[in-house]
Write a protein that holds these residues in place. Structure first.
Motif: not given
Length: 381
Positions: A305-315
């Protein structure tokens, strides 16, 4: 390629261009007829959004300042209150009460679960001498909304008052303060009011003012008696955030031109589209009673779940919000609040689909976007 920033969080929310531009205008002095006119026009317009005949006081703070103002102006140390803790901001009521020695009976509700007026009535009967019920209209940490109309019916039959945190919900979902028997309503500028963070709002009804007259919690900056005295002179006790008040007046002009019913319908359509999109991807919603403020979506099995937010924001530069402690990673939140339109939901779901594909979640490409498009197309006017 050029990457554009997409603000899709439940606060701060996007601000209309002409409202943003108002902050670049030359500053004016706050103790002048010129500013007083703008200030009073904003104050009167806020009353319409709150659905109240009572004065709405503008505080220079975040919404949490209005929550603290409610506690310190209403209660004395040792007073008994009941708070509904159904998420991070319900928890905040308890933390503020603890800081000022208010005796708070905290009713803890599982995040995302509903809490009915019948349950509230039982809690009140079991806690004689309760002075107030503290709750949320919309619990921003979960996307759930609560039956404030029902709560008002229950509390109005008792000696207690009803204090509602409408920080994310006011202006996005119906909650007419007077008609629903809400005694104190608080809100904030950075949600449906469509300006940057920095202003908070609080309205106090007659039943609650009786508590203000006897409350003994320490207060200085957030003294509502001072605010009431100064409002009679078309001003504030302390230096206001001048540019934010001017921006708020411009944003309220937009809200008034649109009308509250159309504004509520707008948020409903965006909420329906976001929920349809999530379900179209085979995802599950968190809230039993989801509101039209934001959509909280459970993280699918096998995905971080943490990667969902980080990917949407960062990438993808799509700035949604994750879950807060103690549920980090268990769900994520997509807002449909403030100056957002239908294509903002499409953008959010497109970025979500690309993110989920990156993280190995199996789904039919485009299924979320198509489901949202169907809702928007049906309601497009």
């Amino acid at each position: 390629m050029i990457k554009k920033y997409y603000l899709l969080s439940p606060g701060p929310t996007p601000v209309p261009e002409n409202v943003l531009a108002a902050a670049a205008e030359p500053i004016i002095h706050h103790r002048t007829p010129e500013f007083s006119k703008i200030f009073m026009e904003a104050t009167e317009a806020l009353k319409l959004v709150f659905g109240t005949k009572e004065d709405v006081y503008i505080l220079t703070s975040s919404g949490s300042g209005a929550m603290e103002a409610a506690v310190v102006n209403l209660f004395s140390p040792g007073d008994k209150v009941l708070s509904i803790n159904a998420g991070k901001f319900g928890e905040r009521w308890g933390n503020i009460c603890k800081a000022y020695g208010v005796d708070n009976k905290e009713t803890v509700v599982e995040w995302g679960r509903d809490f009915t007026k019948e349950q509230l009535e039982a809690e009140l009967k079991a806690a004689p001498g309760t002075k107030a019920v503290l709750c949320q209209l919309s619990e921003t940490s979960t996307g759930a909304i609560f039956d404030i109309q029902g709560f008002g019916e229950v509390v109005s039959r008792s000696d207690a008052i009803l204090v509602v945190d409408g920080i994310s919900g006011t202006g996005a979902t119906p909650c007419p303060m007077d008609d629903w028997k809400v005694d104190v309503m608080v809100s904030g500028s950075q949600k449906s009011f469509m300006i940057p963070p920095g202003l908070a709002y609080i309205a106090v009804g007659p039943k609650a003012w009786k508590l203000v007259e006897t409350a003994k919690c320490p207060r200085f900056y957030f003294d509502l008696k001072k605010a009431r005295k100064n409002l009679a002179n078309k001003t504030t006790p302390w230096t206001p955030a001048v540019s934010l008040v001017i921006q708020q007046k411009k944003a309220l002009d937009i809200i008034q031109a649109l009308g509250l019913e159309r504004l509520f319908a707008h948020h409903r359509i965006l909420g329906d589209a976001a929920r349809a999109g999530a379900k179209g991807l085979g995802l599950e919603l968190l809230a039993e009673r989801p509101g039209n403020i934001l959509t909280a979506v459970k993280t699918p099995a096998g995905v971080d779940g943490g990667k969902i937010v980080k990917t949407m924001q960062g990438k993808y530069m799509a700035y949604i919000a994750g879950a807060q402690d103690p549920h980090k990673g268990e769900f994520f939140r997509i807002a449909h609040l403030g100056y957002m339109g239908g294509f903002d939901i499409i953008t959010a779901l497109s970025a979500l689909e690309m993110t989920l594909a990156d993280l190995g979640y199996a789904f039919e490409a485009g299924s979320g976007v198509r489901a949202a498009q169907a809702v928007l197309k049906e309601n497009w006017q």
